[in-house]
Design a protein around this motif. Structure first.
Motif, mmCIF file in Angstrom:
data_model
loop_
_atom_site.group_PDB
_atom_site.id
_atom_site.type_symbol
_atom_site.label_atom_id
_atom_site.label_comp_id
_atom_site.label_asym_id
_atom_site.label_seq_id
_atom_site.Cartn_x
_atom_site.Cartn_y
_atom_site.Cartn_z
ATOM 1 N N MET A 22 -58.537 78.576 12.566
ATOM 2 C CA MET A 22 -58.458 77.132 12.671
ATOM 3 C C MET A 22 -59.401 76.514 11.666
ATOM 4 O O MET A 22 -60.497 77.000 11.459
ATOM 5 N N SER A 23 -58.947 75.463 11.044
ATOM 6 C CA SER A 23 -59.835 74.732 10.149
ATOM 7 C C SER A 23 -59.605 73.242 10.308
ATOM 8 O O SER A 23 -58.554 72.793 10.753
ATOM 9 N N ARG A 24 -60.634 72.517 9.936
ATOM 10 C CA ARG A 24 -60.617 71.051 9.955
ATOM 11 C C ARG A 24 -61.117 70.616 8.591
ATOM 12 O O ARG A 24 -62.072 71.186 8.071
ATOM 13 N N ALA A 25 -60.470 69.602 8.014
ATOM 14 C CA ALA A 25 -60.864 69.144 6.685
ATOM 15 C C ALA A 25 -60.878 67.626 6.630
ATOM 16 O O ALA A 25 -60.130 66.949 7.346
ATOM 17 N N VAL A 26 -61.750 67.114 5.770
ATOM 18 C CA VAL A 26 -61.818 65.695 5.462
ATOM 19 C C VAL A 26 -61.261 65.541 4.054
ATOM 20 O O VAL A 26 -61.770 66.162 3.110
ATOM 21 N N LEU A 27 -60.216 64.740 3.928
ATOM 22 C CA LEU A 27 -59.554 64.521 2.643
ATOM 23 C C LEU A 27 -59.769 63.079 2.209
ATOM 24 O O LEU A 27 -59.562 62.148 2.995
ATOM 25 N N SER A 28 -60.172 62.895 0.974
ATOM 26 C CA SER A 28 -60.253 61.565 0.389
ATOM 27 C C SER A 28 -58.988 61.375 -0.431
ATOM 28 O O SER A 28 -58.645 62.220 -1.266
ATOM 29 N N ILE A 29 -58.284 60.268 -0.174
ATOM 30 C CA ILE A 29 -57.041 60.022 -0.893
ATOM 31 C C ILE A 29 -57.137 58.686 -1.627
ATOM 32 O O ILE A 29 -57.779 57.755 -1.153
ATOM 33 N N GLY A 30 -56.528 58.628 -2.803
ATOM 34 C CA GLY A 30 -56.576 57.413 -3.595
ATOM 35 C C GLY A 30 -55.369 57.288 -4.501
ATOM 36 O O GLY A 30 -54.745 58.284 -4.858
#
Length: 182
Positions: A1-9
């Motif tokens: 299991m993984s959790r990620a924070v993605l910055s989108i632009g």
């Protein structure tokens, strides 16, 4: 299991549609979505303003490389072209932070791999990342130079001009009934 924070632009074409394509593309893996912000371009290249947001994703089957691969697939689907560093783009999906489950515990990923450096080496300098991240994870932390720091403290260290260049909009990446978090 993984959790990620993605910055989108996005600052080319239908910016909002490009950002929504990320939320749609990750589908049920999305656990939180920040409000949408408008920001001046970062990096010194003359171009139009960006729409930016943070998306938090989670999946029991994926790891950090999968988040990068899926983000790049969404960029390609939006006809992303990589010609000028920090230049205009239809869609940018950056993996800012990731944690993976190891022996039952969620462990923050660290990587010096030039393909995917984690945590993102410039995130602590970018108000357009930190401000929306706080909207979805008010107690978030980020490792900088071997020290774990609260996002709120990192944001306080940025110049007033950097922080002032990030403006919350009324735009949403979610249907109206869903609000700002899933």
């Amino acid at each position: 299991m993984s959790r990620a924070v993605l910055s989108i632009g996005s600052n080319l074409g239908d910016r909002l549609a490009h950002l929504r394509s990320v939320v749609d593309g990750f589908g049920g893996r999305v656990v939180a979505v920040s409000p949408v912000y408008t920001t001046a371009p970062w990096g010194g290249v003359e171009q139009d303003d960006y729409l930016n947001a943070i998306v938090v994703v989670e999946d029991p089957e994926l790891d950090r490389a999968d988040w990068l691969r899926l983000g790049q697939q969404l960029e390609q689907a939006a006809d992303r072209v990589r010609e000028v560093r920090w230049g205009a783009r239809t869609l940018d999906v950056d993996v800012i932070w990731c944690a993976e489950r190891v022996d039952g515990a969620l462990v923050v990923c660290r990587s010096d791999d030039p393909t995917l450096t984690l945590p993102h080496p410039q995130a602590h300098r970018r108000a357009f990342v930190l401000i929306p991240w706080l909207d979805v994870e008010s107690d978030a932390t980020l490792e900088v130079d071997g020290h774990t720091e609260a996002i709120t403290d990192l944001l306080d260290e940025l110049s007033a001009d950097e922080r002032a260049g990030v403006h919350r909009t009324e735009l949403s990446l979610l249907p109206a009934a869903e609000g700002s978090a899933l």
